[in-house]
Design a protein around this motif. Sequence first.
Motif, PDB file in Angstrom:
ATOM      1  N   PRO A  37       0.840  -1.199   0.000  1.00  0.00           N
ATOM      2  CA  PRO A  37       0.000   0.000   0.000  1.00  0.00           C
ATOM      3  C   PRO A  37       0.876   1.250   0.000  1.00  0.00           C
ATOM      4  O   PRO A  37       2.006   1.229   0.513  1.00  0.00           O
ATOM      5  CB  PRO A  37      -0.801  -0.134   1.301  1.00  0.00           C
ATOM      6  CG  PRO A  37      -0.797  -1.600   1.583  1.00  0.00           C
ATOM      7  CD  PRO A  37       0.529  -2.106   1.114  1.00  0.00           C
ATOM      8  N   GLU A  38       0.364   2.317  -0.568  1.00  0.00           N
ATOM      9  CA  GLU A  38       1.183   3.515  -0.754  1.00  0.00           C
ATOM     10  C   GLU A  38       1.795   4.020   0.541  1.00  0.00           C
ATOM     11  O   GLU A  38       2.976   4.407   0.586  1.00  0.00           O
ATOM     12  CB  GLU A  38       0.348   4.626  -1.398  1.00  0.00           C
ATOM     13  CG  GLU A  38       1.155   5.870  -1.708  1.00  0.00           C
ATOM     14  CD  GLU A  38       0.344   6.931  -2.433  1.00  0.00           C
ATOM     15  OE1 GLU A  38       0.942   7.905  -2.926  1.00  0.00           O
ATOM     16  OE2 GLU A  38      -0.897   6.786  -2.513  1.00  0.00           O
ATOM     17  N   ASN A  39       1.014   4.028   1.624  1.00  0.00           N
ATOM     18  CA  ASN A  39       1.547   4.549   2.883  1.00  0.00           C
ATOM     19  C   ASN A  39       2.694   3.692   3.404  1.00  0.00           C
ATOM     20  O   ASN A  39       3.706   4.192   3.908  1.00  0.00           O
ATOM     21  CB  ASN A  39       0.436   4.659   3.935  1.00  0.00           C
ATOM     22  CG  ASN A  39      -0.117   3.306   4.336  1.00  0.00           C
ATOM     23  OD1 ASN A  39      -0.470   2.486   3.468  1.00  0.00           O
ATOM     24  ND2 ASN A  39      -0.225   3.054   5.638  1.00  0.00           N
ATOM     25  N   VAL A  40       2.560   2.372   3.254  1.00  0.00           N
ATOM     26  CA  VAL A  40       3.613   1.465   3.717  1.00  0.00           C
ATOM     27  C   VAL A  40       4.841   1.590   2.817  1.00  0.00           C
ATOM     28  O   VAL A  40       5.995   1.605   3.299  1.00  0.00           O
ATOM     29  CB  VAL A  40       3.106   0.013   3.734  1.00  0.00           C
ATOM     30  CG1 VAL A  40       4.214  -0.942   4.161  1.00  0.00           C
ATOM     31  CG2 VAL A  40       1.899  -0.116   4.663  1.00  0.00           C
ATOM     32  N   ALA A  41       4.614   1.685   1.518  1.00  0.00           N
ATOM     33  CA  ALA A  41       5.720   1.820   0.567  1.00  0.00           C
ATOM     34  C   ALA A  41       6.493   3.112   0.815  1.00  0.00           C
ATOM     35  O   ALA A  41       7.730   3.136   0.732  1.00  0.00           O
ATOM     36  CB  ALA A  41       5.185   1.789  -0.858  1.00  0.00           C
ATOM     37  N   LEU A  42       5.787   4.185   1.132  1.00  0.00           N
ATOM     38  CA  LEU A  42       6.453   5.453   1.412  1.00  0.00           C
ATOM     39  C   LEU A  42       7.373   5.327   2.621  1.00  0.00           C
ATOM     40  O   LEU A  42       8.533   5.774   2.589  1.00  0.00           O
ATOM     41  CB  LEU A  42       5.408   6.541   1.643  1.00  0.00           C
ATOM     42  CG  LEU A  42       5.929   7.966   1.897  1.00  0.00           C
ATOM     43  CD1 LEU A  42       4.984   9.008   1.315  1.00  0.00           C
ATOM     44  CD2 LEU A  42       6.114   8.234   3.401  1.00  0.00           C
ATOM     45  N   ALA A  43       6.870   4.713   3.672  1.00  0.00           N
ATOM     46  CA  ALA A  43       7.680   4.538   4.875  1.00  0.00           C
ATOM     47  C   ALA A  43       8.898   3.671   4.589  1.00  0.00           C
ATOM     48  O   ALA A  43      10.020   3.947   5.062  1.00  0.00           O
ATOM     49  CB  ALA A  43       6.827   3.914   5.982  1.00  0.00           C
ATOM     50  N   LEU A  44       8.720   2.615   3.780  1.00  0.00           N
ATOM     51  CA  LEU A  44       9.816   1.710   3.438  1.00  0.00           C
ATOM     52  C   LEU A  44      10.867   2.430   2.588  1.00  0.00           C
ATOM     53  O   LEU A  44      12.078   2.302   2.830  1.00  0.00           O
ATOM     54  CB  LEU A  44       9.262   0.497   2.686  1.00  0.00           C
ATOM     55  CG  LEU A  44      10.275  -0.538   2.205  1.00  0.00           C
ATOM     56  CD1 LEU A  44      11.024  -1.153   3.382  1.00  0.00           C
ATOM     57  CD2 LEU A  44       9.566  -1.626   1.385  1.00  0.00           C
TER      58      LEU A  44
END
Length: 346
Positions: A306-313
């Motif tokens: 998901p975009e939010n998780v990918a951003l954090a990663l």
Amino acid sequence: MKKTTKLFLLLALIAAAAVALTACAGEQGPAGPAGPAGPAGPAGPAGSAGADGAAAMVEAGDLSCTECHTDSSLITAKHFQWEESVHGSGEAAAYAGGRSGCSNCHSGATFSDRVAAGENPEEHEGVTAVTRQDCRACHQIHTTYTGADWALETTDPVELFATEGVTYDGGDGNLCVQCHQARRAFPEAEDGVVTGISSHWGPHHGPQSAMLLGVAGGGVEGKPSAHYQMVEDTCVACHMGEGRSHTYEPEVAVCQACHADAEDFDINGVQTEVQAMLDELGDKLVAAGVLSENSPDGHPTVEEAPENVALALFNWIYVAHEDKSLGVHNPAYTKALLQAGLDALP
């Protein structure tokens, strides 16, 4: 008397015949071939002694190897430092120097050809040869055979190809930025999901120039740091110092020119603060199932998120395993990236 008369008549006949033969002779024929050379004559006296060869070259100012090759330790000292560096170890060249898409930076020979062609790493194709990032990668060697050969390959401003419209202009440090830039910025999501995540996902190794400028991360508007705006020659000034050390390892003494009280690189506690944020965000990413706690290289364990998780990663990889300065290059942008990642996860 008779004998004398006969002799006189004989001589007169011979003379008349000679005159007749001379009058009837034709034009002179061509010269015959030269005969063999005669023996050599005795040697002449020795001339005066000439000037010393090396001195004559310096005086002539032409092809003067002695401008560099002297009895000093200048070259050997730089070479020893370089051998101790990551560039000199050859690991980068051995790992990816033979791959067409990587050789532009991982092989010194291909790098030189690419710079000469005026192309960025994404444009140049092919492998010239697999070499370490040696003297010839950064300097013009043996083109004039004078001190001018130590000129840098290029110091032109660099347009960062992963972030459109962004140019890095940091003096001699521009040479470093030919390679030390992000190869990709945080991608756009499709239907709320970011795909294409792999073991090499993230800005890719060496995005220090992007960090200095405050670009290429996810969810944050950054600004150039003081280290970019106020340090002449940027990368070179901090990583090589006035003596131009070829280990490329920064020294606290260089920092003290601006940070007089500095005892280490953790100036004002920035590195301590950033490491704490990295640890917290890393734990959240492991809990989210996109990062393995047993992966020291920070490789993702998924191909999409998901975009939010990918951003954090993406931001965690950018700071922890790509920039690696723990905030030194751009404290404000580094902390903002990590905070955006923390805010994006529950």
